[in-house]
Design an enzyme around this catalytic site. Sequence first.
Site, PDB file in Angstrom:
ATOM      1  N   CYS A  11      -2.636   9.976  -5.822  1.00  0.00           N
ATOM      2  CA  CYS A  11      -3.718   9.644  -4.892  1.00  0.00           C
ATOM      3  C   CYS A  11      -4.798  10.719  -5.017  1.00  0.00           C
ATOM      4  O   CYS A  11      -4.537  11.905  -4.798  1.00  0.00           O
ATOM      5  CB  CYS A  11      -3.252   9.585  -3.447  1.00  0.00           C
ATOM      6  SG  CYS A  11      -4.616   9.159  -2.345  1.00  0.00           S
ATOM      7  N   LYS A  28       3.835   6.115 -10.490  1.00  0.00           N
ATOM      8  CA  LYS A  28       2.429   5.756 -10.684  1.00  0.00           C
ATOM      9  C   LYS A  28       1.692   7.034 -11.001  1.00  0.00           C
ATOM     10  O   LYS A  28       1.655   7.971 -10.175  1.00  0.00           O
ATOM     11  CB  LYS A  28       1.880   5.110  -9.407  1.00  0.00           C
ATOM     12  CG  LYS A  28       0.392   4.757  -9.429  1.00  0.00           C
ATOM     13  CD  LYS A  28       0.155   3.465 -10.139  1.00  0.00           C
ATOM     14  CE  LYS A  28      -1.289   2.951 -10.012  1.00  0.00           C
ATOM     15  NZ  LYS A  28      -1.574   2.211  -8.780  1.00  0.00           N
ATOM     16  N   ASN A  59     -13.585   4.210  -4.841  1.00  0.00           N
ATOM     17  CA  ASN A  59     -12.976   4.179  -3.513  1.00  0.00           C
ATOM     18  C   ASN A  59     -12.493   5.551  -3.112  1.00  0.00           C
ATOM     19  O   ASN A  59     -12.048   6.353  -3.942  1.00  0.00           O
ATOM     20  CB  ASN A  59     -11.809   3.184  -3.473  1.00  0.00           C
ATOM     21  CG  ASN A  59     -10.478   3.838  -3.837  1.00  0.00           C
ATOM     22  OD1 ASN A  59      -9.822   4.461  -3.009  1.00  0.00           O
ATOM     23  ND2 ASN A  59     -10.095   3.732  -5.094  1.00  0.00           N
ATOM     24  N   LYS A  82       0.882  -1.187   0.000  1.00  0.00           N
ATOM     25  CA  LYS A  82       0.000   0.000   0.000  1.00  0.00           C
ATOM     26  C   LYS A  82       0.911   1.226   0.000  1.00  0.00           C
ATOM     27  O   LYS A  82       1.995   1.211   0.615  1.00  0.00           O
ATOM     28  CB  LYS A  82      -0.861   0.001   1.267  1.00  0.00           C
ATOM     29  CG  LYS A  82      -1.649   1.279   1.487  1.00  0.00           C
ATOM     30  CD  LYS A  82      -2.719   1.488   0.428  1.00  0.00           C
ATOM     31  CE  LYS A  82      -3.422   2.832   0.626  1.00  0.00           C
ATOM     32  NZ  LYS A  82      -4.399   3.130  -0.474  1.00  0.00           N
ATOM     33  N   GLY A 101      -8.456   6.981   1.525  1.00  0.00           N
ATOM     34  CA  GLY A 101      -7.796   7.988   2.349  1.00  0.00           C
ATOM     35  C   GLY A 101      -6.446   7.543   2.876  1.00  0.00           C
ATOM     36  O   GLY A 101      -6.009   7.940   3.969  1.00  0.00           O
ATOM     37  N   LEU A 102      -5.793   6.670   2.097  1.00  0.00           N
ATOM     38  CA  LEU A 102      -4.401   6.257   2.379  1.00  0.00           C
ATOM     39  C   LEU A 102      -4.236   5.549   3.727  1.00  0.00           C
ATOM     40  O   LEU A 102      -3.321   5.847   4.495  1.00  0.00           O
ATOM     41  CB  LEU A 102      -3.488   7.482   2.346  1.00  0.00           C
ATOM     42  CG  LEU A 102      -2.625   7.660   1.116  1.00  0.00           C
ATOM     43  CD1 LEU A 102      -1.964   9.027   1.126  1.00  0.00           C
ATOM     44  CD2 LEU A 102      -1.579   6.588   1.041  1.00  0.00           C
ATOM     45  N   ASN A 110       4.067   7.280  -5.927  1.00  0.00           N
ATOM     46  CA  ASN A 110       2.659   7.471  -6.271  1.00  0.00           C
ATOM     47  C   ASN A 110       2.323   8.954  -6.320  1.00  0.00           C
ATOM     48  O   ASN A 110       2.182   9.600  -5.292  1.00  0.00           O
ATOM     49  CB  ASN A 110       1.779   6.756  -5.228  1.00  0.00           C
ATOM     50  CG  ASN A 110       0.308   6.854  -5.567  1.00  0.00           C
ATOM     51  OD1 ASN A 110      -0.072   7.538  -6.527  1.00  0.00           O
ATOM     52  ND2 ASN A 110      -0.515   6.172  -4.804  1.00  0.00           N
TER      53      ASN A 110
HETATM   54  C1  LIG Z   1      -2.622   6.377  -2.301  1.00  0.00           C
HETATM   55  C2  LIG Z   1      -3.928   6.595  -2.218  1.00  0.00           C
HETATM   56  C3  LIG Z   1      -4.892   6.092  -3.183  1.00  0.00           C
HETATM   57  C4  LIG Z   1      -6.169   5.756  -2.775  1.00  0.00           C
HETATM   58  C5  LIG Z   1      -6.640   5.892  -1.372  1.00  0.00           C
HETATM   59  O1  LIG Z   1      -5.938   5.426  -0.428  1.00  0.00           O
HETATM   60  O2  LIG Z   1      -7.732   6.489  -1.222  1.00  0.00           O
HETATM   61  N1  LIG Z   1      -7.086   5.304  -3.678  1.00  0.00           N
HETATM   62  C6  LIG Z   1      -6.780   5.190  -5.007  1.00  0.00           C
HETATM   63  O3  LIG Z   1      -7.634   4.769  -5.840  1.00  0.00           O
HETATM   64  N2  LIG Z   1      -5.530   5.503  -5.436  1.00  0.00           N
HETATM   65  C7  LIG Z   1      -4.569   5.951  -4.580  1.00  0.00           C
HETATM   66  O4  LIG Z   1      -3.430   6.227  -5.044  1.00  0.00           O
END
Ligand SMILES: C=Cc1c(C(=O)O)[nH]c(=O)[nH]c1=O
Length: 308
Positions: free
Chosen positions: A127, A161, A68, A44, A71-72, A124
């Site tokens: 997000c 990404k 989705n 993640k 929120g990381l 990444n």
């Molecule tokens: C890193 C957070 C990301 C999230 C998240 O954690 O909400 N959802 C995504 O579809 N892509 C993301 O890159």
Amino acid sequence: IGLSTTIAGVKFPGCFMNAAGALCVTRDELLALGRSKAGAIVTKSMTMEPRHGNPEPRYYGFPGGSINSMGLPNLGYRAYADLIPELKRCGKPVIASVAGLCEDDFPTIAEAINAAQPDLIEVNLSCPNIPGKPQIGYDAEASERLLKRVRRVITVPMGVKLPPYFDPAHHDAMGKVIGRCDVDFLNLINSVGNGLVVDPEREAVVIKPKGGFGGLGGTLIKPVALANVRAFYKIFQGRIPIIGTGGIVDGVDAFEHFLCGASAVQIGTVLVEEGLEVFGRLETELAALLEKKGYRAIEDCRGKLKEL
Ligand SMILES: C=Cc1c(C(=O)O)[nH]c(=O)[nH]c1=O
């Protein structure tokens, strides 16, 4: 038919792997990926501190895809740095996905996680679900500044990404940025940001954060994912390997990503919906398809998409 592949000099025993975010937050989830037929373990996206993430419901699957706004949620970079040596003993590449809540987080996390020597690091920039934070990948100058700072502190292959782009001018602008930052691989695409799914029965949104806005994944985003894989494959003439992500539900979808130029593929929605057994199904389907078409390996069809 061998479905192994190589990205930036790192050999992957299989070409399917999880997308960062899908079943990869906890130690148990990551070790389960290690035991599965996945060709790699992708963490993640990690932040400075551990995060619970957004309030639930924050993921919703429906025919055609998912939305989705997680929120990381993650254990924090220190926990993943401690886990990486154990994950590497699973016998497949470990990709550490680095995020952050602000620009300064990225080089700090990257330097610390690099010390744990994951096989590759994926930065990444996409997000879409941090309230109040625009996606870095839609700001070319910020992306370049950040990637150069991270590149300086990473000694393993560095990938990026990216979010989906919807205009060739943006493909070209980001292509120039990538070309100046010594990037070893690309991962295209992250979810299509800030979509909205409505439940007409309840006359309500389906996820709680951000008034129901969230990143879209699954079948419905495949044409967007393929366009971005193809655009960057053409810009770099196949010289920067691409991991194709977005809309892969069966072997044919993966084949389409390879035709557009991908060297490996990641799965998100279909993995969350179907579970770890999906890797076996996808490998079987892709191997049968390649066999039927007379291809001996992925590189025989990579980038071979015909134009009319
Ligand atoms: C890193 C957070 C990301 C999230 C998240 O954690 O909400 N959802 C995504 O579809 N892509 C993301 O890159």
